[in-house]
Motif scaffolding. Structure first.
Motif, PDB file in Angstrom:
ATOM      1  N   LEU A   1      17.456   5.849  68.595  1.00  0.00           N
ATOM      2  CA  LEU A   1      16.752   6.607  68.423  1.00  0.00           C
ATOM      3  C   LEU A   1      16.989   8.097  68.124  1.00  0.00           C
ATOM      4  O   LEU A   1      16.733   8.822  67.172  1.00  0.00           O
ATOM      5  CB  LEU A   1      15.341   6.777  69.419  1.00  0.00           C
ATOM      6  N   ILE A   2      17.775   8.451  69.273  1.00  0.00           N
ATOM      7  CA  ILE A   2      18.574   9.998  68.927  1.00  0.00           C
ATOM      8  C   ILE A   2      19.420   9.941  67.865  1.00  0.00           C
ATOM      9  O   ILE A   2      19.452  10.989  67.101  1.00  0.00           O
ATOM     10  CB  ILE A   2      19.212  10.312  70.283  1.00  0.00           C
ATOM     11  N   LEU A   3      20.456   8.721  67.836  1.00  0.00           N
ATOM     12  CA  LEU A   3      21.233   8.939  66.625  1.00  0.00           C
ATOM     13  C   LEU A   3      20.495   8.810  65.229  1.00  0.00           C
ATOM     14  O   LEU A   3      20.978   9.669  64.432  1.00  0.00           O
ATOM     15  CB  LEU A   3      21.968   7.591  66.695  1.00  0.00           C
ATOM     16  N   GLY A   4      19.507   8.048  65.082  1.00  0.00           N
ATOM     17  CA  GLY A   4      18.942   7.950  63.871  1.00  0.00           C
ATOM     18  C   GLY A   4      18.252   9.252  63.631  1.00  0.00           C
ATOM     19  O   GLY A   4      18.169   9.955  62.329  1.00  0.00           O
ATOM     20  N   ALA A   5      17.411   9.808  64.447  1.00  0.00           N
ATOM     21  CA  ALA A   5      16.913  11.387  64.284  1.00  0.00           C
ATOM     22  C   ALA A   5      17.985  12.554  63.822  1.00  0.00           C
ATOM     23  O   ALA A   5      17.739  12.837  62.950  1.00  0.00           O
ATOM     24  CB  ALA A   5      16.110  11.782  65.749  1.00  0.00           C
ATOM     25  N   GLY A   6      18.999  12.155  64.595  1.00  0.00           N
ATOM     26  CA  GLY A   6      20.414  13.142  64.146  1.00  0.00           C
ATOM     27  C   GLY A   6      20.759  13.050  62.897  1.00  0.00           C
ATOM     28  O   GLY A   6      21.038  13.975  62.302  1.00  0.00           O
TER      29      GLY A   6
END
Lengths: 335, 268
Positions: free
Chosen positions: A56-61
């Motif tokens: 989730l964090i990687l995707g958003a970043g």
């Protein structure tokens, strides 16, 4: 004070079990099982949760950085309305996600953080499209002010960090572009900003604010806080009498630094145990003290280097001994 | 709310489940854990110790050179070896004493830097012989100096030496060899000392660093990174040697596969 509690009565740690395995008290299988019993080895559910959050964090970043790079790469090929419209649509979508996912969920908070980052992109694009001639500090300041409301409702530490970081960027740019020089007022302002943020965090944490649990927030903020106190102190050490008389703040900053150091050493050793804060504070004091010694004993030439080397070892050893003592004393109190 | 398990509860549970523990495990464990706890500090305190030791070592070496005590590099080499020997002696004298620990680390680092400078000069500025000489010194220190932090530094220097040799030979691809080498190191040799409790994290850290070199070798960095991510997803406990070896082999296989993929796609 009782210091000799039975280690068997303490909460088990993975390190303890590994030590026992290395001394052949536990077999490899027993160690593996032991790590599971104490919940050190993640089970399937924990792995899934971890991967879900990381992705989730990687995707958003990656999405946000993708948007940034998309504009940088295709800048010349896009009409200005297209650029602004695209960013506004992206913001509407991310805000829509916040409403849909709800701010109680991590995914909702991350969507809000993405919106916060897109605000920066929108201001930057706006500034470039219409050549507003705004200074860099205005970009960061406007960005910070515009997302203030979101930061307040988000209850999300990374967004708070972004917000404080934006002010930390705006202030030096303001001093260099508007005031025209980096002086002690800047360091004082940055100290008030970062130190104030630590103070607010500690008060909120002490009152039991649920989302302020990780101690890494004040720890990370302590790094710029001490840096902006140490820099003017070192400047004072190497300054001439004339410079000192011309700038009254130059004499004040070291006073603030030492008072704050005493407060930090007292609070984080007596009221709240945080060895990180104590280590950072002690290291900054060691560096400052040795630089002062270097300035005072400059006439000793190369012998001074030998003395400083020995002093560094001695001071660091003293600090480590003291830190261990503080830690043991807290352990004894809590047992 | 459930009562939190203590160390004793955990060991009793293991005993009940059939994992045999010695009869007198309570007294042994109690004594052992007390001793281990005394020597443990958080990573940032250890980082602070290491940083202070480095600063002290650099200041001391600067003093030796500026004061002209070391008239040439050859003398520096001998003084460096003497320093390393003194550091080992200090380490043996008081391995848990913070002051002696600091002093030993600083003297050892100063010695290593002097040996490096001396070797480089004595061996006619040859990178490979210097790197080999330094690796031998570090292996001796790895064996003789009883400190987790010092062992990490020694392993990093060895890794640097290996990479320097590969760079000099213009075969950076050989850096992949260092991955299994490091992967196997905790499971071999003097396991009792080498595989300390912190070794797990040291190993993860070192393996992470060795990843940089293989990634650099790939034509497509993304392809190089995939096996790294896969292999990092389940780094087992190094105290379990069998699992660690299996993991190490899997890791090597994934690197080989991705290297082949990259080779085919680069058109060679």
């Amino acid at each position: 004070m009782e210091h000799n509690r039975n280690p068997l009565e303490s909460l088990p740690t993975a390190n303890q079990l590994r030590h026992l395995a290395q001394r052949d008290l536990l077999s490899a299988e027993a160690l593996e099982r032991g790590l599971k019993i104490i919940n050190h080895t993640p089970d399937r559910e924990k792995w899934e949760r971890f991967l879900s959050i990381v992705l989730l964090i990687l995707g958003a970043g990656f999405t946000v950085s993708g948007i940034y790079f998309f504009f940088a790469f295709n800048w010349a090929n896009m009409h200005r309305f297209f650029k602004l419209g695209l960013l506004e649509i992206a913001m509407v979508v991310s805000i829509g996600l916040v409403v849909w996912l709800n701010l109680d969920k991590l995914s909702g908070k991350i969507a809000l953080a993405v919106s916060g980052l897109l605000v920066g992109a929108l201001i930057a694009v706006f500034g470039q499209v219409y050549q507003t001639g705004a200074d860099s500090y205005q970009l960061f300041l406007t960005w910070a002010l515009l997302i203030t409301g979101w930061v307040l409702i988000s209850k999300f530490t990374p967004l708070w960090f972004l917000w404080i970081l934006l002010f930390n960027l705006a202030l030096p740019f303001y001093w260099s572009q508007i005031i025209g020089e980096i002086n002690n007022n800047l360091f004082l302002s940055l100290f008030l900003l970062d130190g104030g943020a630590i103070l607010i965090w500690e008060i909120a944490h002490a009152r039991g604010t649920e989302w302020l649990q990780s101690r890494w927030t004040p720890r990370l903020l302590s790094l710029p806080t001490f840096a902006v106190l140490v820099i003017p102190t070192i400047t004072l050490i190497f300054s001439s009498a004339r410079e000192r008389s011309n700038d009254p703040w130059l004499n004040l900053m070291p006073v603030i630094y030492f008072v704050i150091s005493l407060v930090v050493l007292y609070v984080y050793s007596q009221k709240i145990l945080d060895l990180f804060m104590l280590t950072i504070c002690a290291f900054s004091l060691i560096v400052t003290f040795n630089i002062w010694v270097f300035d005072v004993l400059e006439s000793l030439d190369e012998l001074l280097l030998c003395i400083l080397s020995g002093m560094f070892i001695g001071q660091a050893a003293l600090v480590v001994t003291w830190l261990r003592k503080v830690s043991k004393s807290w352990e004894a109190q809590n047992s | 709310m459930n009562k939190q398990l203590t160390l004793q509860d955990t060991l009793e549970k293991l005993n009940d489940e059939g994992y045999s523990l010695p009869d007198d495990y309570e007294s042994t464990v109690s004594d052992m854990v007390s001793k281990e706890e005394k020597s443990e500090s958080p990573w940032y305190v250890r980082f602070f110790i290491g940083l202070s030791a480095w600063i002290a070592a650099i200041l001391f070496i600067a003093f030796l050179f500026i004061a002209d005590i070391l008239q040439n590099e050859e003398i520096g080499f001998i003084v460096g070896l003497v320093f390393c020997a003194i550091a080992v002696g200090i380490n043996r004298l008081g391995p848990r004493n913070p002051f002696l620990g600091q002093l030993g680390l600083a003297i050892s680092l100063a010695g290593q830097i002097l040996v490096l400078i001396g070797l480089y000069s004595i061996l006619d500025y040859g990178i490979i012989p210097t790197a080999l000489g330094l690796i031998i010194l570090e292996l001796v220190l790895l064996w003789s100096y009883n400190s987790g932090l010092h062992r990490v530094i020694s392993t990093l220097v060895i890794l640097g030496g290996i990479l320097a040799i590969f760079l000099d030979l213009d075969v950076l691809e050989g850096a992949n060899c260092s991955v299994p080498l490091l992967g196997e190191s905790p499971g071999s040799g003097r396991t009792g000392k080498l595989a300390s409790a912190n070794k797990y994290w040291h190993c993860c850290f070192l393996v992470g660093i060795t990843d940089i070199a293989p990634i650099g070798c790939f034509r497509n960095p993304l392809v190089g990174y995939i096996p790294v991510v896969i292999s990092h997803s389940d780094i087992p406990d190094v105290t379990n040697r069998k699992r660690f070896r299996t993991w190490s082999s899997q890791r090597r296989s994934s690197l080989v596969i991705s290297r082949m993929y990259s080779f085919i796609h680069s058109g060679h």
